[in-house]
Design an enzyme around this catalytic site. Sequence first.
Site: not given
Length: 192
Positions: A169-172
């Site tokens: 999620a969230h490009r993490l």
Amino acid sequence: MVDDPHALFETWMAEARLSEPNDPNAMALATADRSGQPSVRMVLLKGHDERGFVFYTNLDSRKGGELAGNPHAGLLFHWKSLRRQVRIEGPVGPVSEEEADAYFATRSRDSQLGAWASDQSRPLDTRATFETRYDELRARFEGQNVPRPPRWSGFRVVPVRIEFWNDRAHRLHERRLFTRADDGWSEGLLYP
């Protein structure tokens, strides 16, 4: 956590076989010619083990020529349904004649005849030319096993780097990098 990249790849491939709607063994193959001009296309993985990752092609094709002149490649597996990808880089070498013969024998007869009929990557004036050539070869080999064409074989990418990428999620994202060392593999993480 698995610390052997080949075992981890096999686990991910098994999961992809269950989730991907088509061709979980499809991979992007990146090559470059002697001058460094890159080229990429989709091919199918036909085998993998501790020695490397195998695919087959016409040796006179563009990819065959590029690999003859610059025997290094990159592979990319992208399993959208799993939100994962695997990147592999390394030198490339030919499979043995016995491996190529054994794999060719498992192909459908139509695919075997197609390998004979195709001057892969070369210009083709009309589809009818290819279909006529195919029909001629079908007649030529009627009632016989179709032997492997001399210009058709396989390559093995011997990995020196294997990166496993997991979407988060969230490009993490999570990125695990395995690098070949003298005594096996070293492992580290990369920033997303």
